[in-house]
Design a protein around this motif. Structure first.
Motif, PDB file in Angstrom:
ATOM      1  N   ILE A  29      31.805 -53.428  46.421  1.00 45.24           N
ATOM      2  CA  ILE A  29      31.797 -52.623  45.200  1.00 45.24           C
ATOM      3  C   ILE A  29      30.381 -52.665  44.637  1.00 45.24           C
ATOM      4  CG2 ILE A  29      32.790 -52.297  42.911  1.00 45.24           C
ATOM      5  CD1 ILE A  29      35.214 -53.844  43.755  1.00 45.24           C
ATOM      6  N   VAL A  30      29.796 -51.489  44.415  1.00 45.73           N
ATOM      7  CA  VAL A  30      28.498 -51.441  43.759  1.00 45.73           C
ATOM      8  C   VAL A  30      28.628 -50.584  42.511  1.00 45.73           C
ATOM      9  CG1 VAL A  30      27.217 -51.728  45.919  1.00 45.73           C
ATOM     10  CG2 VAL A  30      27.705 -49.434  45.065  1.00 45.73           C
ATOM     11  N   GLY A  31      27.694 -50.742  41.608  1.00 42.20           N
ATOM     12  CA  GLY A  31      27.735 -49.948  40.381  1.00 42.20           C
ATOM     13  C   GLY A  31      26.808 -50.554  39.362  1.00 42.20           C
ATOM     14  N   PRO A  32      26.420 -49.763  38.356  1.00 41.70           N
ATOM     15  CA  PRO A  32      25.492 -50.281  37.347  1.00 41.70           C
ATOM     16  C   PRO A  32      26.142 -51.358  36.486  1.00 41.70           C
ATOM     17  CG  PRO A  32      26.229 -48.064  36.786  1.00 41.70           C
ATOM     18  CD  PRO A  32      26.776 -48.370  38.135  1.00 41.70           C
ATOM     19  N   ASN A  33      25.328 -52.092  35.738  1.00 40.32           N
ATOM     20  CA  ASN A  33      25.844 -53.148  34.858  1.00 40.32           C
ATOM     21  C   ASN A  33      26.878 -52.583  33.898  1.00 40.32           C
ATOM     22  OD1 ASN A  33      24.158 -55.013  35.972  1.00 40.32           O
ATOM     23  ND2 ASN A  33      22.527 -54.666  34.482  1.00 40.32           N
ATOM     24  N   GLY A  34      27.943 -53.349  33.677  1.00 36.33           N
ATOM     25  CA  GLY A  34      28.929 -52.955  32.676  1.00 36.33           C
ATOM     26  C   GLY A  34      29.885 -51.876  33.148  1.00 36.33           C
ATOM     27  N   VAL A 190      31.487 -57.827  45.089  1.00 34.14           N
ATOM     28  CA  VAL A 190      30.615 -57.063  44.197  1.00 34.14           C
ATOM     29  C   VAL A 190      29.180 -57.355  44.622  1.00 34.14           C
ATOM     30  CG1 VAL A 190      29.730 -56.922  41.842  1.00 34.14           C
ATOM     31  CG2 VAL A 190      32.193 -57.009  42.243  1.00 34.14           C
ATOM     32  N   LEU A 191      28.465 -56.318  45.006  1.00 34.43           N
ATOM     33  CA  LEU A 191      27.076 -56.495  45.443  1.00 34.43           C
ATOM     34  C   LEU A 191      26.184 -55.596  44.605  1.00 34.43           C
ATOM     35  CD1 LEU A 191      27.575 -56.365  49.329  1.00 34.43           C
ATOM     36  CD2 LEU A 191      27.332 -58.390  47.888  1.00 34.43           C
ATOM     37  N   HIS A 192      24.910 -55.940  44.507  1.00 30.43           N
ATOM     38  CA  HIS A 192      24.016 -55.047  43.776  1.00 30.43           C
ATOM     39  C   HIS A 192      22.918 -54.487  44.666  1.00 30.43           C
ATOM     40  CE1 HIS A 192      22.429 -59.202  42.646  1.00 30.43           C
ATOM     41  NE2 HIS A 192      21.826 -58.787  43.707  1.00 30.43           N
ATOM     42  N   ASP A 193      22.976 -54.841  45.944  1.00 31.75           N
ATOM     43  CA  ASP A 193      21.944 -54.373  46.858  1.00 31.75           C
ATOM     44  C   ASP A 193      22.566 -53.358  47.815  1.00 31.75           C
ATOM     45  OD1 ASP A 193      19.135 -55.832  48.328  1.00 31.75           O
ATOM     46  OD2 ASP A 193      20.324 -54.274  49.309  1.00 31.75           O
ATOM     47  N   PHE A 194      22.117 -52.088  47.696  1.00 30.17           N
ATOM     48  CA  PHE A 194      22.708 -51.034  48.532  1.00 30.17           C
ATOM     49  C   PHE A 194      22.533 -51.346  50.007  1.00 30.17           C
ATOM     50  CE2 PHE A 194      20.883 -48.481  44.881  1.00 30.17           C
ATOM     51  CZ  PHE A 194      22.020 -48.630  44.125  1.00 30.17           C
ATOM     52  N   THR A 195      21.360 -51.850  50.355  1.00 30.50           N
ATOM     53  CA  THR A 195      21.082 -52.094  51.758  1.00 30.50           C
ATOM     54  C   THR A 195      22.050 -53.133  52.319  1.00 30.50           C
ATOM     55  OG1 THR A 195      18.773 -51.683  51.265  1.00 30.50           O
ATOM     56  CG2 THR A 195      19.273 -52.691  53.385  1.00 30.50           C
ATOM     57  N   GLN A 196      22.231 -54.228  51.569  1.00 31.54           N
ATOM     58  CA  GLN A 196      23.166 -55.256  52.033  1.00 31.54           C
ATOM     59  C   GLN A 196      24.561 -54.675  52.155  1.00 31.54           C
ATOM     60  OE1 GLN A 196      22.756 -58.553  49.337  1.00 31.54           O
ATOM     61  NE2 GLN A 196      20.863 -59.263  50.300  1.00 31.54           N
ATOM     62  N   ALA A 197      24.964 -53.877  51.166  1.00 32.50           N
ATOM     63  CA  ALA A 197      26.286 -53.267  51.227  1.00 32.50           C
ATOM     64  C   ALA A 197      26.410 -52.411  52.481  1.00 32.50           C
ATOM     65  CB  ALA A 197      26.539 -52.437  49.973  1.00 32.50           C
ATOM     66  N   SER A 198      25.373 -51.630  52.774  1.00 36.01           N
ATOM     67  CA  SER A 198      25.462 -50.733  53.925  1.00 36.01           C
ATOM     68  C   SER A 198      25.451 -51.507  55.240  1.00 36.01           C
ATOM     69  CB  SER A 198      24.307 -49.728  53.897  1.00 36.01           C
ATOM     70  OG  SER A 198      23.077 -50.394  54.168  1.00 36.01           O
ATOM     71  N   LEU A 199      24.774 -52.655  55.246  1.00 36.27           N
ATOM     72  CA  LEU A 199      24.678 -53.432  56.491  1.00 36.27           C
ATOM     73  C   LEU A 199      25.957 -54.195  56.792  1.00 36.27           C
ATOM     74  CD1 LEU A 199      21.065 -54.908  56.274  1.00 36.27           C
ATOM     75  CD2 LEU A 199      21.942 -53.385  58.055  1.00 36.27           C
ATOM     76  N   TYR A 200      26.626 -54.687  55.749  1.00 39.31           N
ATOM     77  CA  TYR A 200      27.726 -55.620  55.988  1.00 39.31           C
ATOM     78  C   TYR A 200      29.109 -55.056  55.717  1.00 39.31           C
ATOM     79  CZ  TYR A 200      24.516 -59.390  56.866  1.00 39.31           C
ATOM     80  OH  TYR A 200      23.559 -60.171  57.440  1.00 39.31           O
ATOM     81  N   ALA A 201      29.230 -54.096  54.792  1.00 37.41           N
ATOM     82  CA  ALA A 201      30.571 -53.680  54.384  1.00 37.41           C
ATOM     83  C   ALA A 201      31.122 -52.608  55.311  1.00 37.41           C
ATOM     84  CB  ALA A 201      30.526 -53.162  52.951  1.00 37.41           C
ATOM     85  N   ASP A 202      32.434 -52.649  55.514  1.00 39.65           N
ATOM     86  CA  ASP A 202      33.090 -51.586  56.262  1.00 39.65           C
ATOM     87  C   ASP A 202      33.265 -50.357  55.387  1.00 39.65           C
ATOM     88  OD1 ASP A 202      33.550 -53.309  58.516  1.00 39.65           O
ATOM     89  OD2 ASP A 202      35.068 -54.289  57.283  1.00 39.65           O
TER      90      ASP A 202
END
Lengths: 253, 327
Positions: A29-34, A190-202
């Motif tokens: 899950i990514v998204g801005p603060n709050g 919950v991640l805040h790094d798009f690259t990490q999300a794209s590398l690891y998440a299904d």
């Protein structure tokens, strides 16, 4: 979770959110603060009760489950907790076994095995007898992750597990999370790094103002368009080495 | 090992307690007084009817106050809370004085008003701390709230006592915290509450260990936090009140012992609890020895001695904390 709404003091944090995580899948899950990312995880773990809608684990309504039953299904690595500094690392990780122990029984051989396994996975075996107060932030976070793993649950929720960590340990934790998913767990991070999300998440879910703005494979979701709309930043997306890199160009005007 | 060492220290303190006083009594006479009591022997009478009874009161009160302090510090994750700093002692005391003034209650019947006072003071302290929410450190706010509530109830106590000074002469020592020669009577009435509380503390100890990591974390790990938090709080208050009913508001045992136990035995398991129990008993026993020896043949209030000694230790604790925070 289905159509879940939730708010604090009349301020809506979550509006008709629907989110599904499957066994064997790593959902980021990514998204801005709050935007309600952490709140979503806490709703799944039953720490908050939805104002409307239902949260289900294996088809059962979380609101009808006691804390112990939830804890046998769901482990949550929270953002921060005040661990008493005098506690040893082994004692901390053993806390993850609480729900598997009888009211009066002591730690069983199975508990010790689970603790030892979690320590090996997070590479903290050598710290076993150190006091928590002596650890660096990164060491403590790996120990807390080990505690979460020792809980041995089918659903693993990670709230910003990589924040404040050295790069190496960020990838350690992400790789462990993916391995848990491959072994059959449903992992939501919950991640805040798009690259990490794209590398690891299904699958990646982008949250915006208490709603899911987009959900699907990283390549379909982490687009320049979505990032601009949700985060208010113009970027250039670069696909390379199996990941998506967003190079910021400035704020959306 | 450490558990055994603590017991040995307590036994030594008990022996010291039986020997020393206005008149020193040799160990052999103490043994004889217990094994072959002779009612015509003055030393035997002193040992059995004055010192052993006092000792029992000191051991009981110190033990339950030590454990109450540990429970409070763990569930509130706050090393500065204790039965005295949260105002529980003062609340129980003033309700006892009110019950004496209005209803003429005495002895074990004072447990109920004391319990009501302890619970009321705790609730008031929480409310005061909530008023301060959002400003400063919430853990400090709780202690501040406790100090205010404690002062409030102390004033109530002073006010009621002033209404009928002659009627309260017998209670003056108790108001400061005192072990009297007849306290063993209320002790035998309070002991069941204290022992039930101690058993409850042992049963909850693992869950309380988890609460010490914060309510959210404990809930995630499978603890019914509301139930355990409420239960441990109630147990701590019952323990405190069972001691206050017997000896009056004695401070610092519940504040200092948990820190000592933490230094010696860490955070987890039954050993810290055991050390608070044995250590609390030892500290109050030694305080009572000092109370009887310092100004002999006059006897000081044990509350006065605890206040002096505990105040010094507490100051040292705060100073080291403050220094630690600067680094």
């Amino acid at each position: 979770m289905d159509n879940v709404s939730f708010g604090f003091d009349g301020r809506a944090v979550m509006r008709d959110l629907t989110l599904r995580a499957k066994p064997g899948e790593f959902l980021a899950i990514v998204g801005p603060n709050g935007c309600g990312k952490s709140t979503a995880l806490k709703l799944i773990a039953g720490l908050h009760r939805p104002a409307s809608g239902v949260v289900r684990i294996d088809g059962q309504d979380v609101a009808a489950m006691g804390r112990a039953r939830i804890a046998r299904h769901v482990a949550l690595l929270t953002q921060a907790s005040a661990v008493p500094p005098n506690m040893t690392v082994h004692e901390l990780i053993a806390m993850g076994r609480f729900v598997h122990q009888g009211f009066l029984s002591r730690r069983s051989a199975r508990d010790e095995e689970a603790i030892a396994h979690a320590m090996r996975v997070m590479d903290v075996t050598g710290l076993s007898h150190r006091r928590v107060g002596e650890l660096s932030g990164g060491q403590l976070q790996r120990c807390r992750m080990a505690m979460t793993l020792a809980q041995d649950c089918g659903i693993l929720l990670l709230d910003e597990p990589t924040t404040y960590l050295d790069l190496r340990y960020q990838f350690d934790i992400l790789e462990t999370a993916r391995a848990q998913a491959r072994a059959g767990a449903a992992v939501v991070a919950v991640l805040h790094d798009f690259t990490q999300a794209s590398l690891y998440a299904d699958r990646v879910a982008v949250m915006h103002e208490g709603r899911i703005a987009a959900s699907g494979p990283a390549s379909e979701v982490l687009t320049e368009d979505v990032i601009a709309r949700v985060f208010g930043v113009r970027t250039r997306a670069v696909h390379a080495h199996g990941g998506i890199f967003h190079i910021p160009e400035g704020a959306v005007r | 090992m450490r558990a055994l060492a603590a017991v040995l220290v307590l036994l030594a303190a008990c022996l010291l307690h039986l020997r020393l006083g206005a008149a020193e009594i040799p160990a052999r006479a103490i043994l004889q007084a217990i094994t072959a009591f002779d009612p015509t022997n003055y030393a035997h009478v002193v040992v059995v009817f004055q010192r052993i009874t006092r000792l029992a009161v000191a051991v009981f009160s110190g033990a339950v106050l030590g454990v109450a302090g540990l429970l409070l510090q763990k569930i509130m994750q706050n090393g500065l809370v204790s039965p005295s700093t949260l105002g529980i002692n003062a609340g129980a005391t003033s309700f006892v004085v009110l019950a004496v003034y209005f209803f003429g209650l005495g002895g074990a019947a004072l447990f109920l008003p004391a319990l009501a006072g302890g619970l009321g003071a705790m609730a008031l302290t929480f409310m005061t701390a909530r008023l301060l929410a959002g400003q400063g450190d919430p853990r400090m706010n709780l202690v501040l709230g406790g100090a205010m509530v404690g002062t409030l109830f102390s004033s109530v106590t002073a006010f009621v006592v002033a209404l009928d000074p002659d009627g309260f002469t017998n209670l003056l020592g108790w108001l400061i915290g005192d072990i009297g020669n007849f306290d063993y009577k209320s002790l035998s009435a309070m002991a069941p509450f204290g022992i039930a509380g101690l058993i409850g503390a042992v049963l909850l100890s693992r869950m309380v260990d988890l609460l010490a990591m914060g309510q959210e974390q404990a809930a995630v790990l499978g603890v019914d936090t509301r139930l355990v938090h409420g239960g441990a709080l109630l147990i701590a208050i019952v323990l405190t009140v069972s001691a206050v009913t017997v000896v009056g508001p004695i401070g610092f045992v519940g504040l200092v012992m948990p820190h000592v136990a933490r230094l010696v035995a860490g955070e987890v398991g039954l050993l810290p609890l055991w050390l608070c129990l044995i250590g609390g008993a030892t500290v109050l026993t030694l305080a009572d020895v000092l109370a009887r020896v310092l100004m002999a043949p006059q006897v000081l209030n044990v509350g006065t001695v605890m206040g002096l000694a505990g105040g010094a230790v507490f100051l040292a604790l705060v100073l080291t904390r403050a220094r630690g925070a600067q680094i």
